[in-house]
Design a protein around this motif. Structure first.
Motif, PDB file in Angstrom:
ATOM      1  N   LYS A  22       0.883  -1.162   0.000  1.00  0.00           N
ATOM      2  CA  LYS A  22       0.000   0.000   0.000  1.00  0.00           C
ATOM      3  C   LYS A  22       0.923   1.215   0.000  1.00  0.00           C
ATOM      4  O   LYS A  22       1.927   1.231   0.714  1.00  0.00           O
ATOM      5  N   TRP A  23       0.599   2.233  -0.764  1.00  0.00           N
ATOM      6  CA  TRP A  23       1.438   3.438  -0.848  1.00  0.00           C
ATOM      7  C   TRP A  23       0.744   4.600  -0.153  1.00  0.00           C
ATOM      8  O   TRP A  23      -0.413   4.895  -0.425  1.00  0.00           O
ATOM      9  N   TYR A  24       1.481   5.260   0.732  1.00  0.00           N
ATOM     10  CA  TYR A  24       0.993   6.465   1.415  1.00  0.00           C
ATOM     11  C   TYR A  24       1.950   7.621   1.167  1.00  0.00           C
ATOM     12  O   TYR A  24       3.165   7.454   1.263  1.00  0.00           O
ATOM     13  N   ASP A  25       1.393   8.786   0.890  1.00  0.00           N
ATOM     14  CA  ASP A  25       2.152  10.033   0.925  1.00  0.00           C
ATOM     15  C   ASP A  25       1.829  10.687   2.267  1.00  0.00           C
ATOM     16  O   ASP A  25       0.665  10.712   2.683  1.00  0.00           O
ATOM     17  N   LEU A  26       2.858  11.221   2.928  1.00  0.00           N
ATOM     18  CA  LEU A  26       2.682  11.877   4.215  1.00  0.00           C
ATOM     19  C   LEU A  26       3.393  13.220   4.172  1.00  0.00           C
ATOM     20  O   LEU A  26       4.607  13.273   3.918  1.00  0.00           O
ATOM     21  N   ALA A  27       2.653  14.302   4.387  1.00  0.00           N
ATOM     22  CA  ALA A  27       3.239  15.644   4.323  1.00  0.00           C
ATOM     23  C   ALA A  27       2.275  16.648   4.952  1.00  0.00           C
ATOM     24  O   ALA A  27       1.099  16.338   5.164  1.00  0.00           O
ATOM     25  N   LYS A  28       2.789  17.854   5.216  1.00  0.00           N
ATOM     26  CA  LYS A  28       1.886  18.925   5.661  1.00  0.00           C
ATOM     27  C   LYS A  28       0.815  19.123   4.599  1.00  0.00           C
ATOM     28  O   LYS A  28      -0.355  19.271   4.894  1.00  0.00           O
ATOM     29  N   ALA A 122      -5.206  -3.453  10.725  1.00  0.00           N
ATOM     30  CA  ALA A 122      -5.643  -4.134   9.497  1.00  0.00           C
ATOM     31  C   ALA A 122      -4.956  -5.490   9.366  1.00  0.00           C
ATOM     32  O   ALA A 122      -5.575  -6.471   8.937  1.00  0.00           O
ATOM     33  N   TRP A 123      -3.675  -5.559   9.748  1.00  0.00           N
ATOM     34  CA  TRP A 123      -2.939  -6.819   9.644  1.00  0.00           C
ATOM     35  C   TRP A 123      -3.447  -7.833  10.669  1.00  0.00           C
ATOM     36  O   TRP A 123      -3.591  -9.012  10.373  1.00  0.00           O
ATOM     37  N   LYS A 124      -3.731  -7.374  11.867  1.00  0.00           N
ATOM     38  CA  LYS A 124      -4.270  -8.265  12.898  1.00  0.00           C
ATOM     39  C   LYS A 124      -5.598  -8.861  12.433  1.00  0.00           C
ATOM     40  O   LYS A 124      -5.852 -10.049  12.608  1.00  0.00           O
ATOM     41  N   LYS A 125      -6.420  -8.040  11.814  1.00  0.00           N
ATOM     42  CA  LYS A 125      -7.694  -8.526  11.257  1.00  0.00           C
ATOM     43  C   LYS A 125      -7.423  -9.589  10.187  1.00  0.00           C
ATOM     44  O   LYS A 125      -8.069 -10.637  10.160  1.00  0.00           O
ATOM     45  N   PHE A 126      -6.446  -9.325   9.297  1.00  0.00           N
ATOM     46  CA  PHE A 126      -6.092 -10.277   8.243  1.00  0.00           C
ATOM     47  C   PHE A 126      -5.631 -11.610   8.834  1.00  0.00           C
ATOM     48  O   PHE A 126      -5.972 -12.673   8.333  1.00  0.00           O
ATOM     49  N   HIS A 135      -8.861 -12.333   1.069  1.00  0.00           N
ATOM     50  CA  HIS A 135      -8.501 -11.628   2.296  1.00  0.00           C
ATOM     51  C   HIS A 135      -7.255 -10.765   2.097  1.00  0.00           C
ATOM     52  O   HIS A 135      -7.152  -9.696   2.706  1.00  0.00           O
ATOM     53  N   LYS A 136      -6.340 -11.203   1.255  1.00  0.00           N
ATOM     54  CA  LYS A 136      -5.177 -10.360   0.944  1.00  0.00           C
ATOM     55  C   LYS A 136      -5.627  -9.066   0.278  1.00  0.00           C
ATOM     56  O   LYS A 136      -5.139  -7.987   0.604  1.00  0.00           O
ATOM     57  N   LEU A 137      -6.574  -9.178  -0.649  1.00  0.00           N
ATOM     58  CA  LEU A 137      -7.079  -7.979  -1.324  1.00  0.00           C
ATOM     59  C   LEU A 137      -7.849  -7.076  -0.365  1.00  0.00           C
ATOM     60  O   LEU A 137      -7.769  -5.851  -0.470  1.00  0.00           O
ATOM     61  N   GLU A 138      -8.580  -7.668   0.574  1.00  0.00           N
ATOM     62  CA  GLU A 138      -9.265  -6.853   1.595  1.00  0.00           C
ATOM     63  C   GLU A 138      -8.240  -6.062   2.396  1.00  0.00           C
ATOM     64  O   GLU A 138      -8.439  -4.879   2.665  1.00  0.00           O
TER      65      GLU A 138
END
Length: 148
Positions: A22-28, A122-126, A135-138
């Motif tokens: 999963k890709w996240y951008d993090l910035a102001k 999310a990983w614990k749920k998986f 389930h991988k796609l979820e």
């Protein structure tokens, strides 16, 4: 004085060989994360010594804009319940491995922790599923977005 907030913006599922991130951008302001810098970061991950090409993993990437530079956090879930991380930084216009060969070292900053917390839940749920492709796609489609 209030501590400034940043914004976590989910982008896409980034595939490197057998590994899906999963890709996240993090910035102001996430619009400050340029497409050119994202492309450099992806090339870094594709050519990483960890060889994500040949390992079937799931995980996430945080492209964290820190002033004019970036931290690139590449995380995968291994041994079922462990989060493994490689860290790269861009201080010269090219992403380089951050040598953290020390006894006591930084892990996640306060802004990154919002994403990491969501991902751990999310990983614990998986882990409580049959872990098949559905389930991988979820898991891969369960992104966090918001102020941190």
């Amino acid at each position: 004085m209030a501590y400034p907030s940043k914004y976590a913006l989910p982008k896409e599922i980034f595939i490197v060989g057998k590994t899906r991130f999963k890709w996240y951008d993090l910035a102001k302001d996430p619009t400050d994360v340029s497409p050119q810098d994202i492309q450099k970061a992806k090339i870094c991950i594709e050519n990483a010594g960890e060889n994500f090409q040949n390992v079937e993993d799931l995980g996430f990437v945080i492209m964290h804009r820190c002033g004019e530079n970036y931290l690139l956090l590449v995380c995968t879930w291994r041994s079922e319940n462990e989060l493994w991380e490689s860290v790269y930084y861009d201080g010269t216009g090219k992403f380089e491995s951050w040598d953290r060969n020390k006894t006591h070292l930084p892990t996640y900053c306060v802004w990154e922790m919002g994403i990491v917390y969501h991902e751990s839940q999310a990983w614990k749920k998986f882990l409580g599923t049959t872990r098949d492709e559905t389930h991988k796609l979820e898991y891969l489609n369960d992104f966090f977005e918001g102020e941190v």
